[in-house]
Design a protein around this motif. Structure first.
Motif, PDB file in Angstrom:
ATOM      1  N   SER A 270       1.008  -1.433   0.156  1.00 34.04           N
ATOM      2  CA  SER A 270       0.079  -0.106  -0.112  1.00 34.04           C
ATOM      3  C   SER A 270       0.765   1.256  -0.267  1.00 34.04           C
ATOM      4  CB  SER A 270      -1.131  -0.614   1.002  1.00 34.04           C
ATOM      5  OG  SER A 270      -1.230   1.404   2.080  1.00 34.04           O
ATOM      6  N   PHE A 271       1.676   1.276   1.136  1.00 33.12           N
ATOM      7  CA  PHE A 271       2.786   2.006   0.752  1.00 33.12           C
ATOM      8  C   PHE A 271       3.416   2.959  -0.674  1.00 33.12           C
ATOM      9  CE2 PHE A 271       7.587   3.902   1.317  1.00 33.12           C
ATOM     10  CZ  PHE A 271       6.878   5.003   1.993  1.00 33.12           C
ATOM     11  N   VAL A 274       0.936   3.866  -2.785  1.00 34.79           N
ATOM     12  CA  VAL A 274       0.955   5.348  -3.077  1.00 34.79           C
ATOM     13  C   VAL A 274       1.693   6.668  -3.333  1.00 34.79           C
ATOM     14  CG1 VAL A 274      -1.310   5.058  -1.243  1.00 34.79           C
ATOM     15  CG2 VAL A 274       1.407   6.046  -0.403  1.00 34.79           C
ATOM     16  N   HIS A 277       1.974   5.893  -7.425  1.00 31.15           N
ATOM     17  CA  HIS A 277       0.494   6.587  -7.639  1.00 31.15           C
ATOM     18  C   HIS A 277       0.827   7.852  -8.031  1.00 31.15           C
ATOM     19  CE1 HIS A 277      -3.816   8.559  -7.185  1.00 31.15           C
ATOM     20  NE2 HIS A 277      -4.049   7.765  -8.377  1.00 31.15           N
ATOM     21  N   TYR A 278       1.059   8.468  -7.475  1.00 34.59           N
ATOM     22  CA  TYR A 278       1.875  10.206  -7.176  1.00 34.59           C
ATOM     23  C   TYR A 278       3.196  10.268  -8.572  1.00 34.59           C
ATOM     24  CZ  TYR A 278       3.086  14.533  -5.677  1.00 34.59           C
ATOM     25  OH  TYR A 278       2.778  16.063  -5.922  1.00 34.59           O
ATOM     26  N   GLU A 281       0.836   8.954 -11.434  1.00 32.91           N
ATOM     27  CA  GLU A 281      -0.254   9.699 -11.880  1.00 32.91           C
ATOM     28  C   GLU A 281      -0.449  10.759 -10.884  1.00 32.91           C
ATOM     29  OE1 GLU A 281      -3.372   8.532 -13.963  1.00 32.91           O
ATOM     30  OE2 GLU A 281      -1.802   6.639 -14.093  1.00 32.91           O
ATOM     31  N   GLY A 282      -0.475  11.407 -10.769  1.00 31.65           N
ATOM     32  CA  GLY A 282       0.444  12.657  -9.619  1.00 31.65           C
ATOM     33  C   GLY A 282      -1.056  13.164  -9.283  1.00 31.65           C
ATOM     34  N   PRO A 283      -1.645  14.669  -8.624  1.00 31.77           N
ATOM     35  CA  PRO A 283      -1.925  14.731  -7.520  1.00 31.77           C
ATOM     36  C   PRO A 283      -3.556  14.606  -7.919  1.00 31.77           C
ATOM     37  CG  PRO A 283      -0.491  16.261  -7.810  1.00 31.77           C
ATOM     38  CD  PRO A 283       0.169  15.275  -8.696  1.00 31.77           C
ATOM     39  N   ARG A 284      -4.256  14.850  -7.579  1.00 30.40           N
ATOM     40  CA  ARG A 284      -5.829  15.033  -8.283  1.00 30.40           C
ATOM     41  C   ARG A 284      -5.903  16.903  -7.583  1.00 30.40           C
ATOM     42  NH1 ARG A 284      -9.434  11.357  -9.086  1.00 30.40           N
ATOM     43  NH2 ARG A 284     -11.747  12.850  -8.541  1.00 30.40           N
ATOM     44  N   ARG A 285      -5.773  17.949  -8.698  1.00 26.23           N
ATOM     45  CA  ARG A 285      -5.902  18.714  -8.431  1.00 26.23           C
ATOM     46  C   ARG A 285      -7.025  19.544  -7.940  1.00 26.23           C
ATOM     47  NH1 ARG A 285      -0.792  20.318  -8.121  1.00 26.23           N
ATOM     48  NH2 ARG A 285       0.115  19.467  -9.868  1.00 26.23           N
TER      49      ARG A 285
END
Lengths: 303, 247
Positions: A270-271, A274, A277-278, A281-285
């Motif tokens: 899980s670590f 994430v 994922h960053y 995919e990058g953050p959800r702005r």
């Protein structure tokens, strides 16, 4: 170097890395042999145990049997369990068994223990509790198939028979052995005790007609460093609840040694999930954001 | 503009009145003082229980956790109390949030479409996402189940002399599994509330969120508290941005 026999450690509970000094010295496996057929229930071994280990006396509970108290205790490591057994043919037997730590070759207490160094196994087979490292979780109680470790709620530590490791390391027999007046208790190497036990069983079968007589050395815990000669080895439960097949719960074998680290690795996915994922995919702005200038990777190479 | 609670018509309780939530122009009140207090109490106890628990879980990896709490015996003594603190404060949060966490059909739709959330396929959340999205609700209810499991198995291991060795052996495994699930969950929780979704973290510190945060991540909630259409609000700002105006 001293020529004294000292105790080398082969297994340490909750310990990372190898066991220091393991295999430096070879030692004979020691064993206590209890011949239940010659025990007269005199309790000399109980007294010797309390005396040698300097354990404080306490009031006992009388339960109308020839038993000192119902169970062993944190300050009473050795108890003659008494059972009045009536056979199907109407004969009566007084079954007496010296109940104490069995010093298993594969100790459930040590497997269950999460405290580094709280339980050790010496190369001569003795399993010993090191109270200064005990954290008082009582997992050893859960891991032991013989119901041996006893918790002291005021010191928050667990205690049990040490097989007089202090005496044995000096070449002496355990205190209980020394006190036994009938010769029902024997102490020596495991091989010698096996031989003695088998000789006694043959004797019981041939001279006393005890066809079911046998040696109790349960292989489900890798054999024990306390063996019994029983009149009837097919029903050890009669001797104050001696388990026929003592087993360590799977929680402290398969789960603890295999699935625990595996489960931790799985949770750590899980670590990594994430983190990547960053990166991927990058953050959800928050919307709206500034118009996208370029969303495809730039061409590689020199232009 | 200072307000206390105007959300969902709830009355501020004693802890809310002890603190203050300042909502600036362009912001919305997200979490009241009481909610934030509970959240951080749960968080503190969670990490205390996690550290003390993992020192016992795998001592050959995490033995360096136990000295932080005063050594092995102290860790063993404290862990149940940390756990109890976690369960109690989370229990209060359950009472606080039980209505907001009710599962709806919109949540089922969200879950079916979780791939598009993970892959960032849509810039804004579907218009039916309310105060919490289905992912948050799922994690919440997972922790509720986990707390029940912790409490039952924890008590069994706390008092082994009452419940016996086999109960402890079974409880031990269930307690571990619950901890592993929550460990996996905490990474996602921290990620999404910080770098994964920027400007979320302030909702649990100052208690407010930006309006554009609200229409991006919780459009139905935005509509509910402002009465404005989230899509229109978003498009309006977008038009102004492309016209060169400063947002």
């Amino acid at each position: 170097m001293s020529d004294r026999t000292t105790l080398q450690i082969v297994q340490i509970s909750g310990h990372p890395g190898p066991v220091p000094g393991k295999g430096v010295q070879r030692q004979d496996q020691v064993c206590k042999l209890v011949d239940t057929t010659t025990c007269i229930g005199c309790k000399a071994c109980e007294v010797a145990c309390v005396e040698w280990n300097d354990l404080p006396f306490q009031p006992t509970t009388f339960d109308n049997t020839y038993q000192t108290m119902p169970e062993t205790n944190w300050n009473y490591w050795n108890l003659i369990k008494f059972n009045e057994h009536e056979s199907k043919d109407g004969t009566l037997q007084w079954l007496m068994r010296k109940d104490q730590c069995m010093h298993c070759a594969d100790p459930g207490c040590l497997r269950a223990c999460p405290a580094d160094g709280a339980i050790v196994q010496y190369s001569n087979g003795i399993v010993d509790f090191q109270q200064e490292h005990c954290i008082g979780c009582q997992y050893c109680v859960s891991g032991c198939p013989f119901n041996i470790p006893r918790f002291n709620s005021s010191t928050k530590k667990v205690y049990k028979c040490t097989l007089c490791s202090d005496r044995v390391s000096e070449g002496l027999e355990p205190a209980c052995i020394k006190a036994c007046p009938t010769g029902c208790l024997h102490f020596g190497t495991k091989d010698d005790m096996k031989m003695l036990a088998n000789t006694r069983v043959t004797q019981l079968k041939e001279h006393y007609g005890m066809e079911k007589a046998g040696v109790y050395d349960p292989q489900s815990v890798g054999g024990t460093h306390v063996m019994y000669v029983l009149h009837d080895a097919t029903t050890p439960e009669l001797y104050g609840g001696l388990p026929a097949v003592p087993t360590i719960p799977l929680s402290f074998t398969a789960w603890k040694s295999f699935f625990k680290p595996l489960g931790l690795a799985a949770a750590m996915l899980s670590f990594f999930g994430v983190v990547f994922h960053y990166i991927f995919e990058g953050p959800r702005r928050i919307q709206p954001e500034a118009p996208v200038k370029l969303s495809e990777p730039p061409a590689r190479g020199n232009q | 503009m200072a307000t206390t609670v105007k959300d969902f018509g709830e009355q501020p309780n004693r802890i809310d009145r002890m603190g203050r939530t300042v909502v600036h122009e362009g912001e919305l009140l997200r979490h009241t003082v009481y909610t934030r207090f509970l959240h951080w109490m749960v968080g503190i106890f969670f990490f205390l229980a996690l550290l003390s628990g993992f020192g016992i879980y795998l001592p050959w990896i995490f033995r360096w956790f136990t000295p932080l709490l005063g050594g092995g015996p102290a860790t063993r003594m404290l862990h149940p109390w940390f756990g109890l603190g976690f369960v109690i404060f989370f229990g209060l949060q359950v009472l606080n949030w039980k209505d907001l966490m009710r599962w709806t059909e919109a949540d089922t739709r969200w879950m079916r479409n979780i791939k598009s959330y993970v892959r960032n396929e849509e810039a804004v959340e579907p218009p039916d996402v309310g105060f919490f999205n289905a992912g948050q609700k799922f994690q919440f209810w997972e922790i509720v189940c986990g707390c029940v499991a912790y409490l039952i198995t924890g008590v069994l291991m706390w008092f082994p002399e009452i419940f016996g060795r086999i109960a402890v052996a079974i409880a031990y495994v269930i307690h571990d599994i619950s901890a592993l699930i929550m460990l996996a969950g905490i990474f996602v929780h921290i990620y999404l509330s910080t770098v994964g979704e920027p400007h979320t973290f302030q909702s649990m510190t100052r208690g407010t969120v930006r309006e554009d945060w609200a229409w991006t991540h919780h459009p139905a909630w935005f509509q509910h508290v402002t009465g404005r259409d989230p899509q229109q609000a978003c498009e309006e700002v977008r038009r102004r941005m492309s016209a060169g105006e400063k947002h």
